[in-house]
Design a protein around this motif. Sequence first.
Motif, PDB file in Angstrom:
ATOM      1  N   ASP A  84       0.824  -1.205   0.000  1.00 54.43           N
ATOM      2  CA  ASP A  84       0.000   0.000   0.000  1.00 54.43           C
ATOM      3  C   ASP A  84       0.858   1.254   0.000  1.00 54.43           C
ATOM      4  OD1 ASP A  84      -2.316  -1.503   0.004  1.00 54.43           O
ATOM      5  OD2 ASP A  84      -2.478  -1.511   2.196  1.00 54.43           O
ATOM      6  N   ASP A  85       2.021   1.177   0.650  1.00 55.38           N
ATOM      7  CA  ASP A  85       2.955   2.298   0.714  1.00 55.38           C
ATOM      8  C   ASP A  85       4.295   1.868   0.120  1.00 55.38           C
ATOM      9  OD1 ASP A  85       4.565   4.437   1.258  1.00 55.38           O
ATOM     10  OD2 ASP A  85       4.377   4.325   3.442  1.00 55.38           O
ATOM     11  N   ALA A  87       7.024   3.110   0.247  1.00 52.22           N
ATOM     12  CA  ALA A  87       8.146   3.411   1.134  1.00 52.22           C
ATOM     13  C   ALA A  87       8.631   2.175   1.881  1.00 52.22           C
ATOM     14  CB  ALA A  87       7.760   4.493   2.137  1.00 52.22           C
ATOM     15  N   ASP A  96       5.474  -6.563   5.350  1.00 51.59           N
ATOM     16  CA  ASP A  96       4.343  -5.863   4.729  1.00 51.59           C
ATOM     17  C   ASP A  96       4.287  -6.051   3.212  1.00 51.59           C
ATOM     18  OD1 ASP A  96       3.514  -4.770   7.198  1.00 51.59           O
ATOM     19  OD2 ASP A  96       4.957  -3.134   7.020  1.00 51.59           O
TER      20      ASP A  96
END
Length: 205
Positions: A84-85, A87, A96
């Motif tokens: 989702d990110d 980063a 993640d």
Amino acid sequence: MEKYDVKKARKDLYAPSAKDFSVVEVPELRYLAVDGHGDPNTAAAYSEAVEALYSTAYTLKFDSKRNQDRDFTVGPLEGLWRADDPAVFLTRSKEDWDWTMLISLPEWITEAQVERAVAAAAEKKGNPALGGLRVLAFTEGTSVQILHIGSYDDETPTLDRLHNRYMPDNGLAFNGDHHEIYLSDPRRTEPTKLKTVLRQPVKPA
């Protein structure tokens, strides 16, 4: 018998420079694919996915050579990475990460052949990842890529330069999953000598 090798046939996609980013047009390509989630260093699903891909790919290779008189070199392991990110790829928050692991398919290999190969591999090994293996075709289109030499965890400076300097400076935005092509066998190669293609599909910002 001529042997097809995707790395030689598509040097533009599998042999980029390590000196600077280059822009390539990636056409529709077909792959064996398995999806998963989590840290590739610790998630059992990751090692099962890689094993399923290789066992199926080699079954296809031997079947093609025997029954179609066409041989090919099994392509390198590849991975599509998403989150989702974006980063999290810079922070290396691997728990993640979602991923799709891939091995390229020669154009003459059919889905029926893949189904037979999966069934044959399943008879030899009860690998749960075989149940999720599929043929995936997709077009990345305009992409920026570079050859990274070194440990996977040392990719961060290059990705930071791509995401936060090269792309903004050239008016580009993300347009697909982060793509890695693993040209080296990590079991036989020192981490400092690993070769990995880093690719990012892009579009005008």
